[in-house]
Design a protein around this motif. Structure first.
Motif, PDB file in Angstrom:
ATOM      1  N   LEU A  25     -40.865  -2.890  -7.160  1.00 16.87           N
ATOM      2  CA  LEU A  25     -40.157  -3.324  -8.370  1.00 16.87           C
ATOM      3  C   LEU A  25     -41.134  -3.882  -9.399  1.00 16.87           C
ATOM      4  N   PHE A  26     -42.058  -4.718  -8.954  1.00 17.18           N
ATOM      5  CA  PHE A  26     -43.061  -5.268  -9.867  1.00 17.18           C
ATOM      6  C   PHE A  26     -43.866  -4.147 -10.526  1.00 17.18           C
ATOM      7  N   LEU A  27     -44.291  -3.208  -9.715  1.00 21.67           N
ATOM      8  CA  LEU A  27     -45.113  -2.119 -10.239  1.00 21.67           C
ATOM      9  C   LEU A  27     -44.324  -1.225 -11.188  1.00 21.67           C
ATOM     10  N   SER A  28     -43.045  -0.997 -10.902  1.00 25.07           N
ATOM     11  CA  SER A  28     -42.242  -0.123 -11.768  1.00 25.07           C
ATOM     12  C   SER A  28     -42.017  -0.757 -13.140  1.00 25.07           C
ATOM     13  N   LEU A  29     -41.846  -2.069 -13.178  1.00 26.60           N
ATOM     14  CA  LEU A  29     -41.696  -2.755 -14.466  1.00 26.60           C
ATOM     15  C   LEU A  29     -42.988  -2.682 -15.276  1.00 26.60           C
ATOM     16  N   ILE A  30     -44.113  -2.818 -14.591  1.00 23.98           N
ATOM     17  CA  ILE A  30     -45.399  -2.661 -15.264  1.00 23.98           C
ATOM     18  C   ILE A  30     -45.552  -1.234 -15.777  1.00 23.98           C
ATOM     19  N   GLY A  31     -45.103  -0.268 -14.974  1.00 21.06           N
ATOM     20  CA  GLY A  31     -45.186   1.127 -15.372  1.00 21.06           C
ATOM     21  C   GLY A  31     -44.370   1.427 -16.623  1.00 21.06           C
ATOM     22  N   TYR A  32     -43.145   0.883 -16.683  1.00 21.98           N
ATOM     23  CA  TYR A  32     -42.322   1.141 -17.875  1.00 21.98           C
ATOM     24  C   TYR A  32     -42.932   0.498 -19.116  1.00 21.98           C
ATOM     25  N   LEU A  33     -43.486  -0.691 -18.939  1.00 23.05           N
ATOM     26  CA  LEU A  33     -44.136  -1.351 -20.070  1.00 23.05           C
ATOM     27  C   LEU A  33     -45.307  -0.509 -20.580  1.00 23.05           C
ATOM     28  N   GLY A  34     -46.081   0.060 -19.652  1.00 25.95           N
ATOM     29  CA  GLY A  34     -47.181   0.923 -20.057  1.00 25.95           C
ATOM     30  C   GLY A  34     -46.689   2.155 -20.799  1.00 25.95           C
ATOM     31  N   LEU A  35     -45.603   2.768 -20.319  1.00 28.14           N
ATOM     32  CA  LEU A  35     -45.020   3.921 -21.007  1.00 28.14           C
ATOM     33  C   LEU A  35     -44.586   3.561 -22.420  1.00 28.14           C
ATOM     34  N   PHE A  36     -43.904   2.433 -22.546  1.00 27.46           N
ATOM     35  CA  PHE A  36     -43.392   2.003 -23.854  1.00 27.46           C
ATOM     36  C   PHE A  36     -44.544   1.826 -24.850  1.00 27.46           C
ATOM     37  N   ILE A  37     -45.597   1.170 -24.418  1.00 27.56           N
ATOM     38  CA  ILE A  37     -46.719   0.895 -25.310  1.00 27.56           C
ATOM     39  C   ILE A  37     -47.429   2.189 -25.704  1.00 27.56           C
ATOM     40  N   LEU A  38     -47.638   3.090 -24.723  1.00 29.01           N
ATOM     41  CA  LEU A  38     -48.345   4.339 -25.020  1.00 29.01           C
ATOM     42  C   LEU A  38     -47.562   5.199 -26.004  1.00 29.01           C
ATOM     43  N   VAL A  39     -46.254   5.349 -25.785  1.00 30.33           N
ATOM     44  CA  VAL A  39     -45.442   6.151 -26.700  1.00 30.33           C
ATOM     45  C   VAL A  39     -45.412   5.512 -28.084  1.00 30.33           C
ATOM     46  N   LEU A  40     -45.411   4.179 -28.112  1.00 26.32           N
ATOM     47  CA  LEU A  40     -45.361   3.454 -29.386  1.00 26.32           C
ATOM     48  C   LEU A  40     -46.565   3.758 -30.263  1.00 26.32           C
ATOM     49  N   ILE A  41     -47.732   3.897 -29.644  1.00 27.96           N
ATOM     50  CA  ILE A  41     -48.942   4.114 -30.445  1.00 27.96           C
ATOM     51  C   ILE A  41     -49.206   5.600 -30.720  1.00 27.96           C
ATOM     52  N   MET A  42     -48.435   6.475 -30.082  1.00 33.57           N
ATOM     53  CA  MET A  42     -48.614   7.905 -30.318  1.00 33.57           C
ATOM     54  C   MET A  42     -47.961   8.308 -31.647  1.00 33.57           C
TER      55      MET A  42
END
Length: 478
Positions: free
Chosen positions: A88-105
Motif C-alpha cells: 500500500l505504501f509503495l502504491s501510493l508513492i507510485g501514483y504520486l510519481g505518475l501524477f508528477i510525471l504526467v503533470l510535467i509532460m
C-alpha cells in the motif's frame, strides 16, 4: 500428479488471461470504432503510464513473495498483513510519481486527466498482487480466475453500454478503477478461509523484504520501462493517433502473450521447488515451455503475414488501421525469440541469478534510448516496431547465454523439431487457402481447425501413440 497440477494451474491462469485479454481487446476495439483513433491513443498512453508505475512498485514484491511462500508456506499470514501494508505504501508513492510525471509532460489537459484517473488503478491492482502471490504459492490459481473473470466480463459489458450511450473516456477509466477494487475485495474474501490473519504489523519484516525485493523491483521496473518507453517516446515525437495505431497493432500479439504468461506463471512454483531436485528436472521444464511457445508463435507469425492487414481492418472497423500492417509484420517476428525469453528469465530467478535479469533490462533500456529515439524520430510507427524487435533479440540472447553459462545447455534440436513441423504444415495450409478463397472468416476458421488437428496429432505422437495417450488420460482421471 505434478503434471496434472501444472496443467490445471496453467488452464486457470490461461482462462484468466484469456478473459482479460479478450475483454481488453473488445474495449480497445470499441474505443477505436466509436470514439476514434485519437481517444484510443489517449487510452493507450494512460494505460501505459498506469502499467509502468504499477509494475515498478508491485511486480517485484509479487515475484519475491511467490518464491518465498512456495518455500515457507507457514509465513502466509505475515505476508498477507505486513506485505499488503508495504505494498500500500509503495502504491501510493507510485501514483504520486505518475501524477508528477504526467503533470510535467507536454500533453493536452484532456489527455492528462485520462492518465490521472486510470492511474488510480495502481492501488487496488498492486494490493491484489499480494493475494495472487499467495494463491500462486499455494498452487491454487483457480481462485484467481474465480475472482477476476466474472468482473472482467461484467466490466466490459457495462463499459460497452456506456460508450454506445456516448459516455466519454473518463467514465471508462473510472469504471476500470472501481472494477479492480472489487476484484481485490473478492480475493480477500476467498483467502480468509485458508489463511488466519494475525493482525500484527511486523515492521522488521517489511523493511527486510523491501531490501530483499530491491533486485526484483529494479528488474521489474527496468523491464517495464524498457517495454513501455516506446509509447512514451511516441507520445513525445508523434501524435495520439500514431499511439492509437501502435496500441491496436500490439493487441494482436495478445494471444501469444496470454499463453506465455499462463505457462510461465503456472510453472514458476515448480521451477522454484525443482532447484533442489537437480538440473535435469529444470531443463525438462524449461525446454517443454519453450517448445510449446514456439508451437504457438510460428503458426501465428505465418498467419499474420498472410492475413494481417485484413485482420486489422476487421477488428477495428476502420481502413486507417491498415496503415499498421508493416509494423505488425515486424513486431510479430519477435515472438520467436520471446519464446525463449520468458521461461529462461523465470528459470534464472528460480535459481537465484536475478542479476542476469537485471543486466538484461539495463541493456534493453540502453537499446531503447540509443536506437529507439532515432528510429521513432525518423520512422514513427515502423521505427517503434523495429525497436521492439531489436529489444526482443537482445533480451533473448542474454537469457540464453546466462542459462548456458550458469546452469545447462539447451537441446535446440529437440526444442525446435515439432514447432518447425507445425510451421511448415500451417504454411502449406495458408498457401492452399489463398488459392481457394479470399474470405477472411473462412480462412481464419479453416486455419484454426487445421492447426488444432496438427497440434493434437503431434501431442499424441509425442506420448507414444493413441493407445498410450488414452491410457494416460484414464490414469489421470483415476
Amino acid at each position: 500428479m505434478e503434471n496434472r497440477k501444472i496443467i490445471g494451474n496453467s488452464l486457470a491462469i490461461l482462462i484468466n488471461r484469456l478473459t482479460q485479454s479478450v475483454t481488453s481487446f473488445i474495449l480497445i476495439a470499441l474505443i477505436a470504432r466509436i470514439l476514434g483513433p485519437y481517444n484510443l491513443g489517449q487510452y493507450t498512453l494512460a494505460f501505459n503510464y498506469y502499467y509502468l508505475f504499477m509494475t515498478c512498485i508491485s511486480q517485484g514484491l509479487k515475484t519475491l513473495f511467490t518464491r518465498e511462500l512456495s518455500r515457507y508456506p507457514e509465513q502466509t499470514s505475515t505476508y498477507l498483513i505486513s506485505g499488503s501494508l508495504l505494498q500500500l505504501f509503495l502504491s501510493l508513492i507510485g501514483y504520486l510519481g505518475l501524477f508528477i510525471l504526467v503533470l510535467i509532460m507536454p500533453y493536452s489537459s484532456d489527455t492528462s486527466i485520462v492518465c490521472y484517473i486510470l492511474g488510480l488503478m495502481i492501488v487496488p491492482f498492486s494490493l491484489s498482487n499480494i493475494t495472487e502471490a499467495i494463491f500462486q504459492a499455494q498452487e491454487k490459481m483457480y481462485l484467481i480466475t474465480i475472482s477476476t473473470t466474472p468482473i472482467y466480463i461484467l466490466r466490459t459489458l457495462l463499459i460497452a453500454w456506456a460508450i454506445t450511450l456516448k459516455y466519454n473516456l473518463n467514465f471508462v477509466c473510472a469504471f476500470m478503477v472501481i472494477s479492480e477494487t472489487l476484484i481485490l475485495l473478492i480475493q480477500l474474501l476467498l483467502i480468509i478461509p485458508s489463511v488466519k490473519p494475525q493482525w500484527q504489523i511486523e515492521w522488521n519484516f517489511m523493511w527486510n523484504n523491501l531490501k530483499y525485493a530491491r533486485t526484483f523491483i529494479v528488474i521489474e521496473g527496468m523491464a517495464v520501462v524498457k517495454g513501455r518507453m516506446l509509447v512514451i517516446i511516441l507520445s513525445l515525437l508523434s501524435t495520439e493517433v500514431v499511439i492509437g495505431l501502435y496500441g491496436a497493432v500490439s493487441q494482436l500479439m495478445q494471444p501469444f502473450e496470454i499463453i506465455a504468461h499462463s505457462l510461465v506463471v503456472a510453472v514458476f512454483p515448480a521451477m522454484s521447488k525443482s532447484v533442489i531436485l537437480g538440473k535435469e528436472k529444470q531443463r525438462d521444464l524449461a525446454e517443454m515451455i519453450i517448445e510449446i511457445l514456439l508451437c504457438v508463435a510460428l503458426p501465428l507469425i505465418i498467419g499474420i503475414f498472410f492475413i494481417g492487414e485484413e485482420t486489422l481492418v476487421l477488428f477495428y472497423g476502420d481502413a486507417k488501421f491498415a496503415e499498421g500492417v508493416v509494423a505488425l509484420n515486424i513486431m510479430v517476428v519477435g515472438l520467436l525469440v520471446t519464446s525463449f525469453t520468458r521461461p529462461l528469465g523465470y528459470l534464472l530467478v528460480a535459481n537465484g541469478f536475478e542479476k542476469v535479469n537485471l543486466i538484461e533490462v539495463f541493456t534493453g533500456n540502453l537499446v531503447t534510448i540509443f536506437a529507439g529515439i532515432p528510429l521513432i524520430y525518423y520512422y514513427q510507427l515502423i521505427g517503434a516496431a523495429f525497436t521492439g524487435l531489436l529489444l526482443s533479440v537482445v533480451s533473448s540472447g542474454q537469457y540464453i547465454y546466462g542459462v548456458c553459462t550458469r546452469l545447462f545447455y539447451l537441446d535446440i534440436k529437440k526444442i525446435v523439431t515439432r514447432p518447425l513441423l507445425i510451421g511448415i504444415f500451417m504454411l502449406v495450409v495458408f498457401l492452399g487457402l489463398k488459392m481457394v478463397t479470399n474470405n477472411l472468416i473462412i480462412t481464419m476458421i479453416s486455419a484454426t481447425v487445421a492447426y488444432t488437428i496438427c497440434a493434437v496429432f503431434l501431442v499424441v505422437h509425442a506420448v507414444g501413440g493413441i493407445n498410450i495417450a488414452l491410457s494416460k488420460i484414464l490414469i489421470n482421471k483415476k
